[in-house]
Write an enzyme that holds these catalytic residues in place. Sequence first.
Site, short mmCIF file in Angstrom:
data_model
loop_
_atom_site.label_atom_id
_atom_site.label_comp_id
_atom_site.label_asym_id
_atom_site.label_seq_id
_atom_site.Cartn_x
_atom_site.Cartn_y
_atom_site.Cartn_z
N TYR A 56 27.90 17.75 71.44
CA TYR A 56 28.14 17.46 70.25
C TYR A 56 27.58 16.05 69.82
CZ TYR A 56 30.21 16.51 65.68
OH TYR A 56 30.41 16.17 64.31
N HIS A 97 27.73 17.38 62.66
CA HIS A 97 27.89 17.68 61.31
C HIS A 97 26.86 16.60 60.34
CE1 HIS A 97 31.54 19.33 63.04
NE2 HIS A 97 31.46 19.90 61.70
#
Length: 154
Positions: A56, A97
């Site tokens: 991530y 994101h």
Amino acid sequence: MDKYIFPVTYTEAYYTNLTNAGWHAFSLLAYFHELLVGSLTCRLETTEEEGVYRLYVMTIGVLEPYRRLSIGAKMMQKLLDNVAAEQNTIISEVALHVQVGSTAFEFYKQFNFTVKEEVKEYYKDLEVRDALLLTKVVAQPNLKKGDKAPAKKK
């Protein structure tokens, strides 16, 4: 440096966790003539499959005067190259994101990230709160089929 790059303020706990996890090939610093001008930080996340991880991307940023010099692109490419070259950890995907409507979305499209889902109210302290979860699968040719990271001892 982050306070000059990102629209959110990270807590002391964020930096403590980042440094306690140890620096690895998936977090990068960018220098321009010995001046720190950019960073890319990541964390490995467990998946439902034992021994397989998701990488991530927590942050990627470059100080304003050094943008448009391809520093961010070089960091992202280096990260993807490091994932591809990894020999010990199976990484099923790279994820991050991005704020809905952000110009950064075009940056990630250059690296063939795709939209996995839209997340409502992801950002709490920003005017535009929705985010897109982007993912990219990176081939890891140095891992043989069936290779798994060692199981954690209980």
